[in-house]
Design a protein around this motif. Structure first.
Motif, PDB file in Angstrom:
ATOM      1  N   UNK A  21      14.655  28.836  21.903  1.00 56.56           N
ATOM      2  CA  UNK A  21      13.979  27.802  22.359  1.00 56.56           C
ATOM      3  C   UNK A  21      14.180  27.226  20.800  1.00 56.56           C
ATOM      4  N   UNK A  22      13.489  25.418  20.961  1.00 54.35           N
ATOM      5  CA  UNK A  22      14.215  24.586  19.585  1.00 54.35           C
ATOM      6  C   UNK A  22      12.677  23.955  19.412  1.00 54.35           C
ATOM      7  N   UNK A  23      11.958  23.921  20.756  1.00 48.41           N
ATOM      8  CA  UNK A  23      11.030  22.971  19.873  1.00 48.41           C
ATOM      9  C   UNK A  23      10.188  23.120  21.535  1.00 48.41           C
ATOM     10  N   UNK A  24       9.079  21.929  21.570  1.00 46.74           N
ATOM     11  CA  UNK A  24       8.200  21.630  22.808  1.00 46.74           C
ATOM     12  C   UNK A  24       7.530  19.926  23.045  1.00 46.74           C
ATOM     13  N   UNK A  25       7.414  19.955  23.970  1.00 46.18           N
ATOM     14  CA  UNK A  25       6.647  18.135  23.675  1.00 46.18           C
ATOM     15  C   UNK A  25       5.324  18.542  23.898  1.00 46.18           C
ATOM     16  N   UNK A  26       4.366  17.768  22.465  1.00 46.43           N
ATOM     17  CA  UNK A  26       3.419  18.369  22.695  1.00 46.43           C
ATOM     18  C   UNK A  26       2.634  16.864  22.794  1.00 46.43           C
ATOM     19  N   UNK A  27       3.367  15.244  23.105  1.00 50.73           N
ATOM     20  CA  UNK A  27       2.209  14.181  22.920  1.00 50.73           C
ATOM     21  C   UNK A  27       2.851  13.246  23.821  1.00 50.73           C
ATOM     22  N   UNK A  54      16.956  23.099  28.164  1.00 48.11           N
ATOM     23  CA  UNK A  54      16.502  22.920  29.812  1.00 48.11           C
ATOM     24  C   UNK A  54      15.377  22.921  29.784  1.00 48.11           C
ATOM     25  N   UNK A  55      15.043  22.169  30.100  1.00 50.14           N
ATOM     26  CA  UNK A  55      13.193  21.459  30.035  1.00 50.14           C
ATOM     27  C   UNK A  55      12.243  22.932  31.152  1.00 50.14           C
ATOM     28  N   UNK A  56      11.474  23.602  30.518  1.00 47.92           N
ATOM     29  CA  UNK A  56      10.707  24.799  30.500  1.00 47.92           C
ATOM     30  C   UNK A  56       9.240  24.453  30.939  1.00 47.92           C
ATOM     31  N   UNK A  57       8.741  24.026  33.013  1.00 52.01           N
ATOM     32  CA  UNK A  57       7.132  23.696  32.482  1.00 52.01           C
ATOM     33  C   UNK A  57       6.929  23.759  33.820  1.00 52.01           C
ATOM     34  N   UNK A  58       5.521  24.327  33.551  1.00 51.04           N
ATOM     35  CA  UNK A  58       4.547  24.385  35.147  1.00 51.04           C
ATOM     36  C   UNK A  58       5.873  25.542  36.310  1.00 51.04           C
ATOM     37  N   UNK A  59       6.098  26.121  35.432  1.00 45.15           N
ATOM     38  CA  UNK A  59       6.631  27.678  36.284  1.00 45.15           C
ATOM     39  C   UNK A  59       8.273  26.715  36.484  1.00 45.15           C
ATOM     40  N   UNK A  96       9.395  22.798  27.657  1.00 47.02           N
ATOM     41  CA  UNK A  96       9.723  24.028  26.333  1.00 47.02           C
ATOM     42  C   UNK A  96      10.621  23.464  26.053  1.00 47.02           C
ATOM     43  N   UNK A  97      11.233  23.113  25.204  1.00 50.57           N
ATOM     44  CA  UNK A  97      12.719  22.690  25.015  1.00 50.57           C
ATOM     45  C   UNK A  97      13.739  24.059  24.568  1.00 50.57           C
TER      46      UNK A  97
END
Length: 181
Positions: A21-27, A54-59, A96-97
């Motif tokens: 995991x490198x990061x997350x979109x926060x805004x 690899x973007x992981x979002x909303x399952x 999540x990135x």
């Protein structure tokens, strides 16, 4: 020691390889679809070197390539190739990135990615088993190994004075540490 993401994930449906995991979109930033990113790399804008993401979002998961961005001092800002407006950007908040572990370059000799230390056995110079590395903490003064065994121990990652050796090929970490502490 290079700081890599403190969190590793299992292999995904998209890959059998371990993911980092490198990061997350926060805004969002502005009206043209720029995104604010919480980065787990050091320096913060280094995450743009490791693609595809690899973007992981909303399952769900999807691969994203060609993300551009920079650290503007206040935030890490990113432009995704398929995001053109604020509404599309807002839909990605919370994503999540992740990248495959193989996307990271090999560390320099004597340096380690935190994620590579996780799971290694830790023992004292006298051969007393303390447990395994659960994760690492950044304290500002020095990094700390969190060891889970019969109890949790916090051991400073200080080469030579505390950490005597690191053997990534199964030998584990040898520390000069009082097992009663």
């Amino acid at each position: 020691m290079p700081r890599s993401p403190p969190k590793a994930g299992p292999a995904s449906v998209m890959s059998e390889e371990r993911r980092i995991k490198l990061g997350k979109v926060v805004g969002v930033h502005g009206v043209r679809g720029e995104l604010k990113i919480e980065s787990h790399t050091d320096p913060r804008d280094r995450l743009f070197r490791y693609q595809p993401w690899i973007l992981c979002h909303a399952r769900s998961e999807r691969m994203v390539e060609g993300v551009r961005g920079h650290d503007n001092g206040r935030n890490v800002l990113a432009v995704f190739p398929d995001v053109e407006d604020r509404d599309q950007a807002q839909a990605l908040i919370g994503a999540e990135i992740w990248v495959p572990r193989s996307a990271l370059p090999p560390p320099a000799p004597g340096e380690y990615y935190w994620v590579d230390l996780e799971g290694l056995p830790v023992r004292t110079v006298d051969g007393i088993e303390l447990g395994t590395v659960s994760h690492m903490l950044e304290t500002g003064a020095n990094d700390v190994i969190v060891v889970h065994g019969e109890r949790e121990r916090l051991i400073p990652f200080l080469k030579e004075s505390v950490v005597k050796s690191v053997d990534m090929d199964g030998g584990g970490i040898v520390v000069d540490w009082d097992p009663d502490f």
